[in-house]
Design a protein around this motif. Structure first.
Motif, PDB file in Angstrom:
ATOM      1  N   UNK A  82       0.831  -1.210   0.000  1.00  0.00           N
ATOM      2  CA  UNK A  82       0.000   0.000   0.000  1.00  0.00           C
ATOM      3  C   UNK A  82       0.864   1.257   0.000  1.00  0.00           C
ATOM      4  N   UNK A  83       1.953   1.258   0.764  1.00  0.00           N
ATOM      5  CA  UNK A  83       2.844   2.421   0.772  1.00  0.00           C
ATOM      6  C   UNK A  83       3.491   2.627  -0.602  1.00  0.00           C
ATOM      7  N   UNK A  84       3.951   1.535  -1.221  1.00  0.00           N
ATOM      8  CA  UNK A  84       4.573   1.641  -2.545  1.00  0.00           C
ATOM      9  C   UNK A  84       3.556   2.147  -3.568  1.00  0.00           C
ATOM     10  N   UNK A  85       2.356   1.592  -3.568  1.00  0.00           N
ATOM     11  CA  UNK A  85       1.327   2.033  -4.529  1.00  0.00           C
ATOM     12  C   UNK A  85       0.952   3.497  -4.304  1.00  0.00           C
ATOM     13  N   UNK A  86       0.880   3.913  -3.052  1.00  0.00           N
ATOM     14  CA  UNK A  86       0.577   5.316  -2.743  1.00  0.00           C
ATOM     15  C   UNK A  86       1.695   6.222  -3.261  1.00  0.00           C
ATOM     16  N   UNK A  87       2.946   5.824  -3.055  1.00  0.00           N
ATOM     17  CA  UNK A  87       4.086   6.598  -3.573  1.00  0.00           C
ATOM     18  C   UNK A  87       4.045   6.669  -5.096  1.00  0.00           C
ATOM     19  N   UNK A  88       3.707   5.552  -5.741  1.00  0.00           N
ATOM     20  CA  UNK A  88       3.617   5.535  -7.200  1.00  0.00           C
ATOM     21  C   UNK A  88       2.518   6.470  -7.695  1.00  0.00           C
ATOM     22  N   UNK A  89       1.381   6.496  -7.012  1.00  0.00           N
ATOM     23  CA  UNK A  89       0.283   7.388  -7.407  1.00  0.00           C
ATOM     24  C   UNK A  89       0.702   8.854  -7.275  1.00  0.00           C
ATOM     25  N   UNK A  90       1.395   9.186  -6.207  1.00  0.00           N
ATOM     26  CA  UNK A  90       1.888  10.558  -6.043  1.00  0.00           C
ATOM     27  C   UNK A  90       2.886  10.877  -7.159  1.00  0.00           C
ATOM     28  N   UNK A  91       3.771   9.935  -7.453  1.00  0.00           N
ATOM     29  CA  UNK A  91       4.766  10.142  -8.507  1.00  0.00           C
ATOM     30  C   UNK A  91       4.107  10.371  -9.865  1.00  0.00           C
ATOM     31  N   UNK A  92       3.090   9.595 -10.163  1.00  0.00           N
ATOM     32  CA  UNK A  92       2.372   9.780 -11.432  1.00  0.00           C
ATOM     33  C   UNK A  92       1.740  11.174 -11.474  1.00  0.00           C
ATOM     34  N   UNK A  93       1.145  11.600 -10.362  1.00  0.00           N
ATOM     35  CA  UNK A  93       0.552  12.942 -10.297  1.00  0.00           C
ATOM     36  C   UNK A  93       1.610  14.027 -10.483  1.00  0.00           C
ATOM     37  N   UNK A  94       2.836  13.729 -10.110  1.00  0.00           N
ATOM     38  CA  UNK A  94       3.942  14.680 -10.287  1.00  0.00           C
ATOM     39  C   UNK A  94       4.569  14.585 -11.671  1.00  0.00           C
ATOM     40  N   UNK A  95       4.047  13.700 -12.510  1.00  0.00           N
ATOM     41  CA  UNK A  95       4.540  13.590 -13.884  1.00  0.00           C
ATOM     42  C   UNK A  95       5.586  12.528 -14.108  1.00  0.00           C
ATOM     43  N   UNK A  96       5.775  11.630 -13.159  1.00  0.00           N
ATOM     44  CA  UNK A  96       6.777  10.580 -13.304  1.00  0.00           C
ATOM     45  C   UNK A  96       6.310   9.484 -14.252  1.00  0.00           C
ATOM     46  N   UNK A  97       7.260   8.924 -14.970  1.00  0.00           N
ATOM     47  CA  UNK A  97       6.987   7.847 -15.909  1.00  0.00           C
ATOM     48  C   UNK A  97       7.494   6.498 -15.410  1.00  0.00           C
ATOM     49  N   UNK A  98       8.502   6.521 -14.530  1.00  0.00           N
ATOM     50  CA  UNK A  98       9.166   5.314 -14.077  1.00  0.00           C
ATOM     51  C   UNK A  98       9.422   5.391 -12.575  1.00  0.00           C
ATOM     52  N   UNK A  99       9.766   4.236 -12.006  1.00  0.00           N
ATOM     53  CA  UNK A  99      10.177   4.158 -10.606  1.00  0.00           C
ATOM     54  C   UNK A  99      11.432   3.304 -10.528  1.00  0.00           C
ATOM     55  N   UNK A 100      12.260   3.588  -9.511  1.00  0.00           N
ATOM     56  CA  UNK A 100      13.484   2.814  -9.301  1.00  0.00           C
ATOM     57  C   UNK A 100      13.735   2.660  -7.812  1.00  0.00           C
ATOM     58  N   UNK A 101      14.458   1.603  -7.466  1.00  0.00           N
ATOM     59  CA  UNK A 101      14.832   1.345  -6.078  1.00  0.00           C
ATOM     60  C   UNK A 101      15.942   0.317  -6.076  1.00  0.00           C
ATOM     61  N   UNK A 102      16.491   0.075  -4.896  1.00  0.00           N
ATOM     62  CA  UNK A 102      17.415  -1.040  -4.759  1.00  0.00           C
ATOM     63  C   UNK A 102      17.089  -1.801  -3.484  1.00  0.00           C
ATOM     64  N   UNK A 103      17.494  -3.062  -3.469  1.00  0.00           N
ATOM     65  CA  UNK A 103      17.295  -3.934  -2.313  1.00  0.00           C
ATOM     66  C   UNK A 103      18.415  -4.955  -2.313  1.00  0.00           C
ATOM     67  N   UNK A 104      18.482  -5.756  -1.281  1.00  0.00           N
ATOM     68  CA  UNK A 104      19.555  -6.729  -1.143  1.00  0.00           C
ATOM     69  C   UNK A 104      19.007  -8.150  -1.161  1.00  0.00           C
ATOM     70  N   UNK A 105      19.910  -9.121  -1.364  1.00  0.00           N
ATOM     71  CA  UNK A 105      19.478 -10.518  -1.408  1.00  0.00           C
ATOM     72  C   UNK A 105      18.892 -10.982  -0.085  1.00  0.00           C
ATOM     73  N   UNK A 106      19.168 -10.284   1.015  1.00  0.00           N
ATOM     74  CA  UNK A 106      18.607 -10.647   2.319  1.00  0.00           C
ATOM     75  C   UNK A 106      17.381  -9.802   2.657  1.00  0.00           C
ATOM     76  N   UNK A 107      16.903  -9.028   1.690  1.00  0.00           N
ATOM     77  CA  UNK A 107      15.737  -8.183   1.940  1.00  0.00           C
ATOM     78  C   UNK A 107      14.555  -8.593   1.076  1.00  0.00           C
ATOM     79  N   UNK A 108      14.047  -7.688   0.251  1.00  0.00           N
ATOM     80  CA  UNK A 108      12.699  -7.840  -0.300  1.00  0.00           C
ATOM     81  C   UNK A 108      12.634  -7.884  -1.826  1.00  0.00           C
ATOM     82  N   UNK A 109      13.599  -8.505  -2.477  1.00  0.00           N
ATOM     83  CA  UNK A 109      13.575  -8.543  -3.943  1.00  0.00           C
ATOM     84  C   UNK A 109      12.264  -9.124  -4.468  1.00  0.00           C
ATOM     85  N   UNK A 110      11.832 -10.272  -3.937  1.00  0.00           N
ATOM     86  CA  UNK A 110      10.588 -10.908  -4.392  1.00  0.00           C
ATOM     87  C   UNK A 110       9.373 -10.026  -4.184  1.00  0.00           C
TER      88      UNK A 110
END
Length: 156
Positions: A82-110
């Motif tokens: 829900x937090x990620x989707x909310x951030x994406x919605x705000x980003x789209x409203x700000x004119x964003x076309x893409x999203x990016x992030x990083x994570x580690x093999x011991x975190x949340x890739x899946x």
């Protein structure tokens, strides 16, 4: 001629950060407007205690997610998504076309892959014995404007 010296600081203030990026952008006539705007979403319980948060920013028509954290008792209930989707919605409203992030093999890739993010790079040995993954996503519903001036005027 004055002498220059190097000073280690904890961080730059807002004015010096603006000066830094203005100077950098002015040095490259082909540079696009940065249009930086921070983004912080906080998940609170009924006592107003923070039990999760997402921090990042929008810039260059991208959402950049820096940190996503959900307290252990609240994990597995869809709050992170829900937090990620909310951030994406705000980003789209700000004119964003893409999203990016990083994570580690011991975190949340899946977790991020289930939200539509795709690995575009990996850095082995960061930290030692592990891998950092870089992921990106085309934001659905994003307006495909190529006019950076129009995007820079969007206010959340």
């Amino acid at each position: 001629m004055s002498k220059l010296h190097i000073v280690q600081q904890h961080e730059l203030g807002a004015d010096e950060t603006a000066q830094l990026y203005a100077g950098l952008m002015a040095s490259d006539p082909a540079a696009q407007p940065r249009a930086f705007s921070s983004l912080t979403l906080v998940l609170r319980d009924r006592n107003h205690a923070m039990v999760g948060a997402l921090t990042g920013a929008t810039l260059w028509q991208w959402l950049s997610i820096d940190v996503l954290w959900i307290a252990t008792p609240q994990r597995g209930h869809g709050h992170g998504a829900a937090l990620v989707r909310h951030a994406e919605a705000i980003a789209i409203a700000r004119g964003c076309l893409h999203a990016r992030l990083d994570t580690f093999d011991f975190q949340a890739r899946g977790f991020y892959e289930r939200l539509g993010y795709t690995v575009y790079g990996a850095l082995d040995g960061f930290p030692l014995g592990h891998t950092q993954f870089h992921l990106a996503k085309l934001l659905s519903g994003a307006q495909r404007s190529t006019n950076p001036q129009a995007i820079a005027h969007i206010v959340p």
